[in-house]
Write an enzyme that holds these catalytic residues in place. Structure first.
Site, PDB file in Angstrom:
ATOM      1  N   PHE A  37     131.957  93.630  67.476  1.00  0.00           N
ATOM      2  CA  PHE A  37     133.254  93.205  66.945  1.00  0.00           C
ATOM      3  C   PHE A  37     133.067  92.433  65.628  1.00  0.00           C
ATOM      4  O   PHE A  37     133.478  92.899  64.551  1.00  0.00           O
ATOM      5  CB  PHE A  37     133.954  92.382  68.031  1.00  0.00           C
ATOM      6  CG  PHE A  37     135.119  91.568  67.571  1.00  0.00           C
ATOM      7  CD1 PHE A  37     136.137  92.136  66.826  1.00  0.00           C
ATOM      8  CD2 PHE A  37     135.214  90.222  67.908  1.00  0.00           C
ATOM      9  CE1 PHE A  37     137.228  91.379  66.412  1.00  0.00           C
ATOM     10  CE2 PHE A  37     136.298  89.462  67.511  1.00  0.00           C
ATOM     11  CZ  PHE A  37     137.294  90.031  66.755  1.00  0.00           C
ATOM     12  N   ASP A  57     121.613  97.836  66.300  1.00  0.00           N
ATOM     13  CA  ASP A  57     122.471  97.628  67.468  1.00  0.00           C
ATOM     14  C   ASP A  57     122.060  98.600  68.584  1.00  0.00           C
ATOM     15  O   ASP A  57     121.711  99.750  68.309  1.00  0.00           O
ATOM     16  CB  ASP A  57     123.938  97.889  67.083  1.00  0.00           C
ATOM     17  CG  ASP A  57     124.907  97.144  67.980  1.00  0.00           C
ATOM     18  OD1 ASP A  57     125.617  96.258  67.488  1.00  0.00           O
ATOM     19  OD2 ASP A  57     124.950  97.437  69.187  1.00  0.00           O
ATOM     20  N   ASN A  58     122.107  98.126  69.823  1.00  0.00           N
ATOM     21  CA  ASN A  58     121.804  99.041  70.940  1.00  0.00           C
ATOM     22  C   ASN A  58     123.078  99.662  71.516  1.00  0.00           C
ATOM     23  O   ASN A  58     123.021 100.355  72.525  1.00  0.00           O
ATOM     24  CB  ASN A  58     121.004  98.321  72.034  1.00  0.00           C
ATOM     25  CG  ASN A  58     121.815  97.240  72.733  1.00  0.00           C
ATOM     26  OD1 ASN A  58     122.972  97.002  72.397  1.00  0.00           O
ATOM     27  ND2 ASN A  58     121.212  96.585  73.709  1.00  0.00           N
ATOM     28  N   GLY A  62     128.786  97.197  71.372  1.00  0.00           N
ATOM     29  CA  GLY A  62     129.249  97.685  70.067  1.00  0.00           C
ATOM     30  C   GLY A  62     129.526  99.180  70.151  1.00  0.00           C
ATOM     31  O   GLY A  62     129.239  99.811  71.169  1.00  0.00           O
ATOM     32  N   LEU A  88     110.656  97.269  63.237  1.00  0.00           N
ATOM     33  CA  LEU A  88     111.362  97.308  61.950  1.00  0.00           C
ATOM     34  C   LEU A  88     110.377  97.554  60.817  1.00  0.00           C
ATOM     35  O   LEU A  88     109.329  96.900  60.757  1.00  0.00           O
ATOM     36  CB  LEU A  88     112.090  95.987  61.725  1.00  0.00           C
ATOM     37  CG  LEU A  88     113.357  95.796  62.575  1.00  0.00           C
ATOM     38  CD1 LEU A  88     113.734  94.331  62.644  1.00  0.00           C
ATOM     39  CD2 LEU A  88     114.511  96.607  62.010  1.00  0.00           C
ATOM     40  N   TYR A 170     124.810  82.228  79.061  1.00  0.00           N
ATOM     41  CA  TYR A 170     125.284  82.317  77.681  1.00  0.00           C
ATOM     42  C   TYR A 170     125.117  80.970  76.978  1.00  0.00           C
ATOM     43  O   TYR A 170     124.496  80.889  75.919  1.00  0.00           O
ATOM     44  CB  TYR A 170     126.741  82.764  77.674  1.00  0.00           C
ATOM     45  CG  TYR A 170     127.297  83.014  76.291  1.00  0.00           C
ATOM     46  CD1 TYR A 170     126.811  84.048  75.498  1.00  0.00           C
ATOM     47  CD2 TYR A 170     128.315  82.216  75.770  1.00  0.00           C
ATOM     48  CE1 TYR A 170     127.312  84.279  74.223  1.00  0.00           C
ATOM     49  CE2 TYR A 170     128.833  82.446  74.502  1.00  0.00           C
ATOM     50  CZ  TYR A 170     128.329  83.479  73.730  1.00  0.00           C
ATOM     51  OH  TYR A 170     128.837  83.698  72.471  1.00  0.00           O
TER      52      TYR A 170
HETATM   53  N1  LIG Z   1     133.863  86.839  69.513  1.00  0.00           N
HETATM   54  C1  LIG Z   1     133.823  85.544  69.735  1.00  0.00           C
HETATM   55  O1  LIG Z   1     134.845  84.954  70.083  1.00  0.00           O
HETATM   56  C2  LIG Z   1     132.544  84.762  69.551  1.00  0.00           C
HETATM   57  C3  LIG Z   1     132.618  83.373  69.697  1.00  0.00           C
HETATM   58  C4  LIG Z   1     131.462  82.630  69.522  1.00  0.00           C
HETATM   59  C5  LIG Z   1     130.272  83.237  69.181  1.00  0.00           C
HETATM   60  N2  LIG Z   1     130.228  84.588  69.044  1.00  0.00           N
HETATM   61  C6  LIG Z   1     128.910  85.178  68.722  1.00  0.00           C
HETATM   62  O2  LIG Z   1     129.058  86.131  67.691  1.00  0.00           O
HETATM   63  C7  LIG Z   1     128.147  87.222  67.909  1.00  0.00           C
HETATM   64  C8  LIG Z   1     128.922  88.535  67.933  1.00  0.00           C
HETATM   65  O3  LIG Z   1     129.884  88.500  68.987  1.00  0.00           O
HETATM   66  P1  LIG Z   1     130.995  89.626  69.182  1.00  0.00           P
HETATM   67  O4  LIG Z   1     132.204  88.964  69.657  1.00  0.00           O
HETATM   68  O5  LIG Z   1     131.056  90.462  67.976  1.00  0.00           O
HETATM   69  O6  LIG Z   1     130.396  90.427  70.406  1.00  0.00           O
HETATM   70  P2  LIG Z   1     130.017  91.971  70.560  1.00  0.00           P
HETATM   71  O7  LIG Z   1     129.602  92.151  71.978  1.00  0.00           O
HETATM   72  O8  LIG Z   1     131.098  92.822  70.043  1.00  0.00           O
HETATM   73  O9  LIG Z   1     128.768  92.094  69.585  1.00  0.00           O
HETATM   74  C9  LIG Z   1     127.437  91.954  69.987  1.00  0.00           C
HETATM   75  C10 LIG Z   1     126.686  93.171  69.466  1.00  0.00           C
HETATM   76  O10 LIG Z   1     125.311  93.033  69.789  1.00  0.00           O
HETATM   77  C11 LIG Z   1     124.846  94.270  70.328  1.00  0.00           C
HETATM   78  N3  LIG Z   1     123.720  93.933  71.210  1.00  0.00           N
HETATM   79  C12 LIG Z   1     123.763  93.198  72.349  1.00  0.00           C
HETATM   80  N4  LIG Z   1     122.533  93.097  72.880  1.00  0.00           N
HETATM   81  C13 LIG Z   1     121.699  93.758  72.035  1.00  0.00           C
HETATM   82  C14 LIG Z   1     120.306  94.016  72.047  1.00  0.00           C
HETATM   83  N5  LIG Z   1     119.519  93.573  73.046  1.00  0.00           N
HETATM   84  N6  LIG Z   1     119.771  94.747  71.040  1.00  0.00           N
HETATM   85  C15 LIG Z   1     120.556  95.228  70.026  1.00  0.00           C
HETATM   86  N7  LIG Z   1     121.892  95.016  69.974  1.00  0.00           N
HETATM   87  C16 LIG Z   1     122.449  94.292  70.972  1.00  0.00           C
HETATM   88  C17 LIG Z   1     126.034  94.855  71.056  1.00  0.00           C
HETATM   89  O11 LIG Z   1     125.955  96.249  71.255  1.00  0.00           O
HETATM   90  C18 LIG Z   1     127.174  94.468  70.115  1.00  0.00           C
HETATM   91  O12 LIG Z   1     127.369  95.450  69.124  1.00  0.00           O
HETATM   92  C19 LIG Z   1     127.418  86.908  69.209  1.00  0.00           C
HETATM   93  O13 LIG Z   1     126.206  86.278  68.937  1.00  0.00           O
HETATM   94  C20 LIG Z   1     128.342  85.940  69.899  1.00  0.00           C
HETATM   95  O14 LIG Z   1     127.640  85.104  70.768  1.00  0.00           O
HETATM   96  C21 LIG Z   1     131.329  85.363  69.220  1.00  0.00           C
END
Ligand SMILES: NC(=O)c1ccc[n+]([C@@H]2O[C@H](COP(=O)([O-])OP(=O)(O)OC[C@H]3O[C@@H](n4cnc5c(N)ncnc54)[C@H](O)[C@@H]3O)[C@@H](O)[C@H]2O)c1
Length: 341
Positions: A37, A57-58, A62, A88, A170
């Site tokens: 996101f 991304d895995n 996503g 990488l 978390y």
């Molecule tokens: N959305 C929120 O409200 C929020 C709030 C605080 C912090 N965050 C932080 O922002 C970051 C992004 O959050 P988001 O809301 O976009 O969540 P999201 O789940 O949409 O994004 C996380 C992404 O990481 C990828 N991913 C997860 N594990 C992985 C791995 N082992 N290897 C490769 N890719 C991996 C997922 O496929 C996904 O695309 C995160 O670190 C989250 O903790 C988000």
């Protein structure tokens, strides 16, 4: 008809100064979690600023859909792999680390994987940055504050977290990740900075996912006219931040020349109770949905509101999109995507 993705992108870029824009132009950037996101909006903004972006991304949460607008661009590369075992080969000037499992239902169901991604995964990338000599932005969370006694919460607050609670996979991995990031800064001089992101919502937060979070879940239920479930009495508060404000904050932090080794709250100061959020969404969608109460979630924080004076003074960043404006854009975006059969 207004293209809401274009509107979001314009809001992000419009928040940046010319110096911040030119900082990103031509930069080699790795976005870990770049199809998620927040990561996909970050990747798209960087592509439009002229950076050469690699998205790792895995695709666990996503999606290819999130990056469909940039997938064919010459300055965008997608690497579908897990950060826990990726090899990488490129080199990067700037790294955003946002691979994580932020949705409570998901990290409660997969606590071990959630913890490894924000510890071993981050360690693997930070170790690579020693060779790359990159700048690193770690995407942390307001969750590191746990259930805070000080609200609005400043960066100096240490947090009040249950280390063995259901939310701990978390919260504690985010806390560990911050400590690890700072350890690389202190021991090896890596140019790191940390963003403590507060609840962010907006287009691309998948409402059909079983792990979709509160704003999108409420919008989806309201659009379908189904009951909206609230954990507890709904008096718990959050400061919901529209995606364009979160991403502009991250880009400003990345380009800040005097922010090495520093941590910043990135979040809206418009605090709202969960019950008022549900009522507002019902009103904005003209829905007939009823509100129903279900048992509270364990260790659910009572209040969440950042003190953002540091980001305001040092980054020149303040959130620009009000909750009503952001909800309207998000509702319109979802209306065009939800199927009602
Ligand atoms: N959305 C929120 O409200 C929020 C709030 C605080 C912090 N965050 C932080 O922002 C970051 C992004 O959050 P988001 O809301 O976009 O969540 P999201 O789940 O949409 O994004 C996380 C992404 O990481 C990828 N991913 C997860 N594990 C992985 C791995 N082992 N290897 C490769 N890719 C991996 C997922 O496929 C996904 O695309 C995160 O670190 C989250 O903790 C988000």
């Amino acid at each position: 008809m207004e293209n809401i993705d274009d509107t979001v992108l314009e809001l992000i870029i419009g928040h940046l100064t010319s110096g911040e824009k030119s900082y990103h132009d031509g930069l080699r950037v790795l976005v870990v979690g770049g199809a998620g996101f927040i990561g996909s909006w970050l990747s798209e903004s960087l592509v439009s600023l002229g950076a050469n972006v690699t998205c790792l991304d895995n695709l666990s949460t996503g999606s290819l859909d999130n990056i469909s607008r940039i997938k064919g661009k010459s300055n965008f590369k997608l690497l579908i792999s897990d950060v826990l075992n990726v090899e990488l080969s490129g080199e990067y000037d700037l790294v955003f680390y946002g691979a994580s499992m932020p949705a409570p239902d998901m990290y409660m169901a997969n606590p071990v994987k959630a913890m490894l991604t924000d510890s071993i995964g981050l360690y693997r990338i930070l170790s690579k940055t020693l060779d790359w000599r990159s700048r690193v932005v770690y995407m942390s969370s307001s969750e590191i504050y746990g259930n805070p006694e000080v609200v609005p919460t400043p960066e100096e607050y240490y947090g009040r977290v249950n280390p063995i609670g259901l939310r701990s996979p978390y919260e504690e991995s985010k806390r560990f990740a911050e400590a690890l990031t700072m350890a690389f800064y202190r021991e090896y001089g890596v140019d790191v900075r940390i963003a403590r992101i507060f609840n962010t919502y907006g287009p691309r937060l998948d409402p059909n996912s079983p792990y979709s979070r509160v704003v999108t879940r409420f919008i989806e239920r309201a659009l379908r006219g189904e009951p909206i479930e609230i954990h507890g009495d709904g008096s718990q508060t959050r400061s919901f931040t529209f995606i364009s404000d979160t991403v502009s904050g991250l880009l400003k932090l990345a380009s800040c020349s005097k922010c090495s080794g520093e941590v910043f709250n990135i979040g809206s100061i418009e605090e709202v109770s969960i019950i008022d959020l549900a009522k507002t969404i019902i009103e904005l969608t003209g829905s007939k949905s009823q509100i129903v109460h279900v048992p509270p979630r364990p260790d659910d924080p009572r209040r969440r509101k950042p003190d953002i004076s540091k980001a305001m003074s040092k980054l020149g960043w303040t959130p620009r999109v009000s909750l009503i404006e952001g909800l309207k854009l998000t509702i319109d975006w979802f209306k065009r995507r939800i199927s009602f059969e």
